[in-house]
Design a protein around this motif. Sequence first.
Motif, PDB file in Angstrom:
ATOM      1  N   ASP A 365       0.809  -1.231   0.000  1.00 31.86           N
ATOM      2  CA  ASP A 365       0.000   0.000   0.000  1.00 31.86           C
ATOM      3  C   ASP A 365       0.837   1.273   0.000  1.00 31.86           C
ATOM      4  O   ASP A 365       0.503   2.259   0.673  1.00 31.86           O
ATOM      5  N   GLY A 366       1.940   1.259  -0.744  1.00 29.17           N
ATOM      6  CA  GLY A 366       2.735   2.466  -0.914  1.00 29.17           C
ATOM      7  C   GLY A 366       3.722   2.753   0.202  1.00 29.17           C
ATOM      8  O   GLY A 366       4.401   3.787   0.164  1.00 29.17           O
ATOM      9  N   ASN A 367       3.833   1.866   1.176  1.00 26.60           N
ATOM     10  CA  ASN A 367       4.775   2.067   2.280  1.00 26.60           C
ATOM     11  C   ASN A 367       6.157   1.585   1.838  1.00 26.60           C
ATOM     12  O   ASN A 367       6.409   0.385   1.716  1.00 26.60           O
ATOM     13  N   LYS A 368       7.067   2.524   1.595  1.00 24.27           N
ATOM     14  CA  LYS A 368       8.382   2.151   1.069  1.00 24.27           C
ATOM     15  C   LYS A 368       9.185   1.304   2.047  1.00 24.27           C
ATOM     16  O   LYS A 368       9.885   0.366   1.639  1.00 24.27           O
ATOM     17  N   LEU A 369       9.116   1.619   3.330  1.00 24.35           N
ATOM     18  CA  LEU A 369       9.876   0.843   4.308  1.00 24.35           C
ATOM     19  C   LEU A 369       9.396  -0.609   4.328  1.00 24.35           C
ATOM     20  O   LEU A 369      10.202  -1.546   4.385  1.00 24.35           O
ATOM     21  N   ALA A 370       8.085  -0.785   4.265  1.00 25.62           N
ATOM     22  CA  ALA A 370       7.537  -2.141   4.253  1.00 25.62           C
ATOM     23  C   ALA A 370       7.870  -2.851   2.942  1.00 25.62           C
ATOM     24  O   ALA A 370       8.135  -4.058   2.927  1.00 25.62           O
ATOM     25  N   ALA A 371       7.875  -2.105   1.834  1.00 23.21           N
ATOM     26  CA  ALA A 371       8.215  -2.703   0.536  1.00 23.21           C
ATOM     27  C   ALA A 371       9.665  -3.158   0.514  1.00 23.21           C
ATOM     28  O   ALA A 371       9.985  -4.236   0.001  1.00 23.21           O
ATOM     29  N   VAL A 372      10.557  -2.343   1.068  1.00 25.10           N
ATOM     30  CA  VAL A 372      11.969  -2.739   1.164  1.00 25.10           C
ATOM     31  C   VAL A 372      12.101  -4.010   2.000  1.00 25.10           C
ATOM     32  O   VAL A 372      12.852  -4.932   1.653  1.00 25.10           O
ATOM     33  N   GLY A 373      11.359  -4.078   3.099  1.00 24.17           N
ATOM     34  CA  GLY A 373      11.399  -5.270   3.944  1.00 24.17           C
ATOM     35  C   GLY A 373      10.906  -6.504   3.222  1.00 24.17           C
ATOM     36  O   GLY A 373      11.486  -7.588   3.352  1.00 24.17           O
ATOM     37  N   LEU A 374       9.843  -6.348   2.438  1.00 24.45           N
ATOM     38  CA  LEU A 374       9.303  -7.482   1.686  1.00 24.45           C
ATOM     39  C   LEU A 374      10.302  -7.972   0.646  1.00 24.45           C
ATOM     40  O   LEU A 374      10.550  -9.182   0.519  1.00 24.45           O
ATOM     41  N   VAL A 375      10.892  -7.050  -0.100  1.00 25.67           N
ATOM     42  CA  VAL A 375      11.872  -7.451  -1.118  1.00 25.67           C
ATOM     43  C   VAL A 375      13.099  -8.071  -0.456  1.00 25.67           C
ATOM     44  O   VAL A 375      13.664  -9.055  -0.957  1.00 25.67           O
TER      45      VAL A 375
END
Length: 482
Positions: A365-375
């Motif tokens: 949902d557009g959260n960059k910190l969470a996206a970095v964590g997922l990747v």
Amino acid sequence: MAKGFAYFLVLAAAAAVLGYFTLPVNRVNMRSRLVMLGDFNSDNMWDSRDAALLAAFVADPFAGPADTAYKADVNHNGLLDAEDIAFLEALYAAGDPYKARAKSEAGGRAFPYPREFFRYVPDTEYIQRPVIAIKHPAEDASPLTFLKQVRLAGKGGYQGALLHEIYSEGIRFTLAYAKRAPWLDPREKVYGDAKLRRCAALWAAGRHYELLLDITGLTEDAETLTVKGQPPFVAQSLYFRDHLRALLESPLYKNYTAGKAPAEEVLKAIEKYALEDMKLTVDLVNMEAPRNFLELKNYADRVRWQYYKTTSTRRDFRRLLLFAQYDRRYLRAAARTTKKLADAPLENHNLPMVLLFREALAIKDGNKLAAVGLVDEAVRIPFAWIKSIPRNKLPASVALENFLLPGNKEDGSDKSRHWNVFGGISLYKSPEASLQLALAREVNDFREEGRTPKAMTEFIRDTMANLNGIYYVVSINPALLK
């Protein structure tokens, strides 16, 4: 009494066996949803309102979610073509699939059975957007002036599929570019014009695969990037990357690898570019080792990083893995590789990482910190002991699938982690702090690996991946994502 109890147990067991094999039970835990193709407003009818929504969809096939595009591909050939439009227009005019079929057959034309307008879509299926295979009005005003030629050159087979995808991606870019053009920063326009010239040259040279990926890169830039509010340091990072790429092909580097120039000369050249491009003064020869995470002040950052990694659910992993396994654009980008050790400039890696990070952003949902964590979790490097665990017990991971990782296979998940980690550190700290830490780590690795030409090449390639990550993680604007 005991004998009677034994009979009872035998009868109970027989009844249980009989029940197991005869009573209806849920043997497969599969969840699916029923999709009514052509029903764009999901009101369980086909009518003039759907016809209006179809017209809006055809005008901009990429503006809405993939589910909308999926509903338009009623002949199930993976394309949005003239037959799809004809079927849907006939269906909307009749309002009843039986009537539409009867009318078409009376005119000697084929038409789907009513049930063919319904599809069960399981949770494990990735929804793929159909490729645009109709003449689109945007073609005439496209800055990609060769799009008409692409459309007319379309044919069957592998080559035809490439041309269809080039045309579709070209229309997607054209529509995105038209929305952004009035507000483009001069730097963006200069950058875009250079890429457009390269695309024209690739078309003229018949290099269709490279053209498809270059247009995909243009589309991603138009749909996700903005230089408004971009720190000057970040804006310069790609210039530094390009200078490092040129350094690998320079006479100096050839002399160094041949033993005719010392490593210090190469390091001094890197220092020069860091100062000129990034206004960053570094002494790579005497640079201290990177920070120690055992220190409390540094460990606090690691705790935050770990927290966002733990927010990734099994559903998140499933969505990202399905994307990496099935998304047409990602697979095209990830498929471009070269012979072993032939991608020194790291040209095969960045676009698939951009696509992967964009999908992670959509999932989170557009959260960059969470996206970095997922990747970070998805492309992690499996430790040796993991191999002793049965495969079906391991969590899903892109890193477990060699052919899904961006870049050449020999790089494994290494360059992807560099891209993501130092892009992420830019968010936790700053782009400047991220690059300084990256340089400290890479030059330390260079020393520990014996200061060999091979280690120097990896130092430079790792730094290029770090710069790509810093630029794109910071510059992608979640507000622009669909």
